[in-house]
Design an enzyme around this catalytic site. Structure first.
Site, PDB file in Angstrom:
ATOM      1  N   SER A  91       0.832  -1.195   0.000  1.00 21.91           N
ATOM      2  CA  SER A  91       0.000   0.000   0.000  1.00 21.91           C
ATOM      3  C   SER A  91       0.870   1.251   0.000  1.00 21.91           C
ATOM      4  O   SER A  91       1.712   1.415  -0.874  1.00 21.91           O
ATOM      5  CB  SER A  91      -0.959  -0.059   1.195  1.00 21.91           C
ATOM      6  OG  SER A  91      -2.027   0.842   1.039  1.00 21.91           O
ATOM      7  N   ASP A 212      -9.449  -4.983  -5.555  1.00 22.60           N
ATOM      8  CA  ASP A 212      -8.862  -4.220  -4.451  1.00 22.60           C
ATOM      9  C   ASP A 212      -9.820  -3.088  -4.080  1.00 22.60           C
ATOM     10  O   ASP A 212     -10.160  -2.252  -4.923  1.00 22.60           O
ATOM     11  CB  ASP A 212      -7.498  -3.667  -4.884  1.00 22.60           C
ATOM     12  CG  ASP A 212      -6.705  -3.061  -3.736  1.00 22.60           C
ATOM     13  OD1 ASP A 212      -7.309  -2.406  -2.866  1.00 22.60           O
ATOM     14  OD2 ASP A 212      -5.478  -3.231  -3.716  1.00 22.60           O
ATOM     15  N   HIS A 246      -7.602  -5.664  -0.025  1.00 22.62           N
ATOM     16  CA  HIS A 246      -6.365  -4.906  -0.186  1.00 22.62           C
ATOM     17  C   HIS A 246      -5.177  -5.575   0.500  1.00 22.62           C
ATOM     18  O   HIS A 246      -4.073  -5.039   0.449  1.00 22.62           O
ATOM     19  CB  HIS A 246      -6.594  -3.501   0.406  1.00 22.62           C
ATOM     20  CG  HIS A 246      -5.514  -2.515   0.138  1.00 22.62           C
ATOM     21  ND1 HIS A 246      -5.091  -2.170  -1.127  1.00 22.62           N
ATOM     22  CD2 HIS A 246      -4.757  -1.765   1.003  1.00 22.62           C
ATOM     23  CE1 HIS A 246      -4.135  -1.252  -1.041  1.00 22.62           C
ATOM     24  NE2 HIS A 246      -3.914  -0.997   0.235  1.00 22.62           N
TER      25      HIS A 246
END
Length: 267
Positions: A91, A212, A246
């Site tokens: 991320s 995602d 995610h």
């Protein structure tokens, strides 16, 4: 930064960097398998709840930009004597790794960018995943009641089909100081680091989930195009994991390990 060095001292060094709301423990389901082959470094960013609990929080510097966090990463790798490492950034950590690699090319042999995004807000010709109004509403919710917002956010980004993983991440997220949680989230969601990508020279592999909830697959495709100069001009490779959410290290850990091993052993 609560750094831990694990695994095979004769193997390639792999630095695992967590994203927003996480801690080094977000890697627990994959670190043992990776440590069998590699020398693995895990740590906590200064904004994490684990760093704050250990009295290692970094004050307000993490609020300004990703550049201070890139400096943190470089300082950690220098302290550990790490060079030419494979960096796995989840991320927001993916973009922090990109920034650090531009500043210190000697530290990074390979960037593995997991669910990373240089820009989260949609614009004409660019799909980031969020409208500006969505971002403003999320920041207002965090400011109003972080404790109530955190478990809802955890379920949304991890996926309701994975309750144990949701609970793990919610606990880590909820341990953040509310002011830090708001400050860092604002920096993440309003950032625009698209201009950094053409300067990245290290080899890059983008790892993205098909569904995602934070960064749509269009972001991965954009990054692949923008990273055309990485790896000596060979461009970025992209691996798509058939998974929702995610956090593939939490929701598809066995497949995630296989993907990472295939990437890293191909160096």
């Amino acid at each position: 930064m609560n750094a831990r060095v694990l695994g095979n001292d004769d193997g390639e060094t792999v630095v695992l960097a967590h994203g927003y709301g996480g801690t080094r423990f977000v890697w627990d389901d994959v670190v043992a398998a990776l440590a069998a082959r590699f020398r693995v470094v895990v740590f906590d960013w200064s904004f994490s709840g684990a760093a704050a609990a250990a009295g290692a929080g970094g004050g307000e510097r993490y609020c300004s930009s990703y550049y201070a966090l890139a400096d943190e990463l470089v300082a950690l790798m220098d302290e550990l004597g790490v060079r030419r490492a494979a960096f796995v950034g989840h991320s927001m950590a993916g973009m922090i790794g990109c920034i650090a690699s531009v500043a210190r090319r000697d530290l990074f042999s390979h960037l593995v960018l997991v669910g990373a995004s240089p820009r989260y807000i949609n614009e004409d010709g660019y799909e980031g995943g969020f409208e500006r109004g969505d971002v403003d509403a999320m920041l207002a919710a965090v400011d109003a009641d972080f404790a109530a917002w955190a478990p809802r956010f955890a379920e949304a980004v991890v996926g309701a089909d994975h309750p144990a993983a949701v609970a793990m991440f919610a606990k880590q997220l909820g341990a953040m100081r509310p002011d830090a949680a708001l400050c860092v989230l604002r920096a993440v969601l309003t950032s625009d680091f698209r201009g950094v990508l053409p300067d990245v020279a290290a080899r890059c592999t983008i790892v993205h989930c098909t569904h995602d909830a934070v960064a749509p697959l269009a972001v991965a495709r954009y990054m692949q195009r923008a990273l055309a100069g990485c790896g000596g001009g060979g461009g970025a490779d992209t691996v798509v994991i058939e998974s929702s959410g995610h956090f593939p290290q939490l929701t598809a850990p066995k497949e995630f390990v296989k993907v990472l091993e295939a990437i890293l052993l191909d160096n």
